[in-house]
Design a protein around this motif. Structure first.
Motif, PDB file in Angstrom:
ATOM      1  N   SER A 145       0.888  -1.221   0.142  1.00  0.00           N
ATOM      2  CA  SER A 145      -0.019  -0.087   0.032  1.00  0.00           C
ATOM      3  C   SER A 145       0.957   1.193   0.040  1.00  0.00           C
ATOM      4  CB  SER A 145      -0.935   0.238   1.216  1.00  0.00           C
ATOM      5  OG  SER A 145      -0.122   0.004   2.396  1.00  0.00           O
ATOM      6  N   VAL A 196      -3.902  10.538  -2.814  1.00  0.00           N
ATOM      7  CA  VAL A 196      -4.142   9.269  -3.567  1.00  0.00           C
ATOM      8  C   VAL A 196      -3.561   8.125  -2.536  1.00  0.00           C
ATOM      9  CG1 VAL A 196      -3.350  10.405  -5.805  1.00  0.00           C
ATOM     10  CG2 VAL A 196      -1.532   9.470  -4.272  1.00  0.00           C
ATOM     11  N   SER A 197      -4.107   7.021  -3.178  1.00  0.00           N
ATOM     12  CA  SER A 197      -3.735   5.645  -2.584  1.00  0.00           C
ATOM     13  C   SER A 197      -3.689   4.576  -3.446  1.00  0.00           C
ATOM     14  CB  SER A 197      -4.556   5.154  -1.368  1.00  0.00           C
ATOM     15  OG  SER A 197      -5.743   4.837  -1.958  1.00  0.00           O
ATOM     16  N   LEU A 198      -2.627   3.924  -3.468  1.00  0.00           N
ATOM     17  CA  LEU A 198      -2.608   2.778  -4.430  1.00  0.00           C
ATOM     18  C   LEU A 198      -2.455   1.524  -3.538  1.00  0.00           C
ATOM     19  CD1 LEU A 198      -0.364   5.065  -5.718  1.00  0.00           C
ATOM     20  CD2 LEU A 198      -0.507   3.521  -7.718  1.00  0.00           C
ATOM     21  N   SER A 199      -3.310   0.420  -3.794  1.00  0.00           N
ATOM     22  CA  SER A 199      -3.284  -0.955  -3.142  1.00  0.00           C
ATOM     23  C   SER A 199      -3.098  -2.024  -4.192  1.00  0.00           C
ATOM     24  CB  SER A 199      -4.112  -0.899  -2.038  1.00  0.00           C
ATOM     25  OG  SER A 199      -5.539  -0.829  -2.722  1.00  0.00           O
ATOM     26  N   GLU A 239      -5.239  -1.099  -7.480  1.00  0.00           N
ATOM     27  CA  GLU A 239      -6.146  -0.184  -7.563  1.00  0.00           C
ATOM     28  C   GLU A 239      -5.648   1.360  -7.147  1.00  0.00           C
ATOM     29  OE1 GLU A 239     -10.913  -0.196  -6.749  1.00  0.00           O
ATOM     30  OE2 GLU A 239      -9.827   0.738  -4.774  1.00  0.00           O
ATOM     31  N   TRP A 240      -5.991   2.332  -8.041  1.00  0.00           N
ATOM     32  CA  TRP A 240      -5.581   3.579  -7.779  1.00  0.00           C
ATOM     33  C   TRP A 240      -6.851   4.348  -7.248  1.00  0.00           C
ATOM     34  CZ3 TRP A 240      -7.197   8.076 -10.159  1.00  0.00           C
ATOM     35  CH2 TRP A 240      -6.543   9.400  -9.540  1.00  0.00           C
ATOM     36  N   LEU A 241      -6.726   5.332  -6.169  1.00  0.00           N
ATOM     37  CA  LEU A 241      -7.723   6.171  -5.695  1.00  0.00           C
ATOM     38  C   LEU A 241      -7.209   7.521  -5.741  1.00  0.00           C
ATOM     39  CD1 LEU A 241     -10.536   6.756  -4.369  1.00  0.00           C
ATOM     40  CD2 LEU A 241      -9.523   6.160  -2.182  1.00  0.00           C
ATOM     41  N   ASN A 259      -8.338  11.382  -4.689  1.00  0.00           N
ATOM     42  CA  ASN A 259      -9.352  12.446  -4.069  1.00  0.00           C
ATOM     43  C   ASN A 259      -9.058  13.761  -4.587  1.00  0.00           C
ATOM     44  OD1 ASN A 259     -10.629  10.566  -2.147  1.00  0.00           O
ATOM     45  ND2 ASN A 259      -8.662  10.287  -1.134  1.00  0.00           N
ATOM     46  N   ALA A 284     -14.097  11.321  -5.262  1.00  0.00           N
ATOM     47  CA  ALA A 284     -12.913  10.303  -5.595  1.00  0.00           C
ATOM     48  C   ALA A 284     -13.202   9.526  -6.851  1.00  0.00           C
ATOM     49  CB  ALA A 284     -13.149   9.492  -4.155  1.00  0.00           C
ATOM     50  N   THR A 286     -11.720   6.121  -8.738  1.00  0.00           N
ATOM     51  CA  THR A 286     -10.807   5.080  -8.593  1.00  0.00           C
ATOM     52  C   THR A 286     -10.614   4.227 -10.067  1.00  0.00           C
ATOM     53  OG1 THR A 286     -12.728   3.424  -8.208  1.00  0.00           O
ATOM     54  CG2 THR A 286     -11.708   4.366  -6.335  1.00  0.00           C
ATOM     55  N   ARG A 287      -9.419   3.651 -10.343  1.00  0.00           N
ATOM     56  CA  ARG A 287      -9.114   2.963 -11.336  1.00  0.00           C
ATOM     57  C   ARG A 287      -8.168   2.002 -11.151  1.00  0.00           C
ATOM     58  NH1 ARG A 287     -12.223   6.413 -13.237  1.00  0.00           N
ATOM     59  NH2 ARG A 287     -11.850   7.586 -14.945  1.00  0.00           N
TER      60      ARG A 287
END
Length: 163
Positions: free
Chosen positions: A94, A115-118, A136-138, A140, A153, A155-156
């Motif tokens: 993450s 952003v967050s990538l998990s 998944e990339w998120l 905001n 938000a 997501t992709r």
């Protein structure tokens, strides 16, 4: 008189703590971590932009995604945003980041506020195979217009191939 605000806050904190524990938020990082470090070409999958983003400038990342690893601690950069995170022995990882002020110290730089990538590290397969990250990339996003802040938000799914 108790208006219930204290109970609501305590309940929210408890639910957040439980959800983090259930999702591995409290899981320790790895000591024998997969080799996630490197520079990756980022490709986002297709998706629709939510209607809540109408009137908000949404700029999707272009990459590259740069990742450094020190044991289980990850740092990185994506489109000028510093990222921090954790690697796990399972290959999961993450990364999260928040936009800072622009170099002139004024307005935030363009792009998402956070952003967050998990995802998961996928080792190279066969001769000539290349390691990749999938997940998944998120992002905001926020936009201020006439004193009103609109947030949304996006997501992709993403695939990032080591370069």
């Amino acid at each position: 008189m108790n208006t219930g605000r204290f109970a609501l806050r305590c309940g929210s904190v408890l639910l957040l703590s439980l959800s983090l524990a259930a999702c591995g938020g409290n899981a320790p990082g790895c000591s024998q971590c997969p080799p996630l470090e490197g520079t990756y070409g980022l490709a986002l999958g297709t998706g629709t932009t939510p209607s809540s983003c109408q009137g908000v400038t949404v700029t999707l990342p272009r990459g590259p995604l740069e990742v450094q690893r020190q044991e289980s601690a990850l740092t990185g950069q994506l489109d000028g945003m510093a990222l921090n995170g954790t690697a796990y022995a399972s290959g999961d990882f993450s990364l999260v980041g928040n936009r800072t002020l622009s170099p002139d110290g004024g307005t935030p730089a363009a792009g998402p506020e956070s952003v967050s990538l998990s995802g998961r590290y996928v080792a190279a397969e066969g001769d000539g195979g290349v390691p990749r990250l999938e997940g998944e990339w998120l992002g905001n996003f926020a936009s201020t217009s006439s004193g009103t802040v609109r947030r949304c938000a996006v997501t992709r799914p993403f695939t990032a191939t080591r370069q």
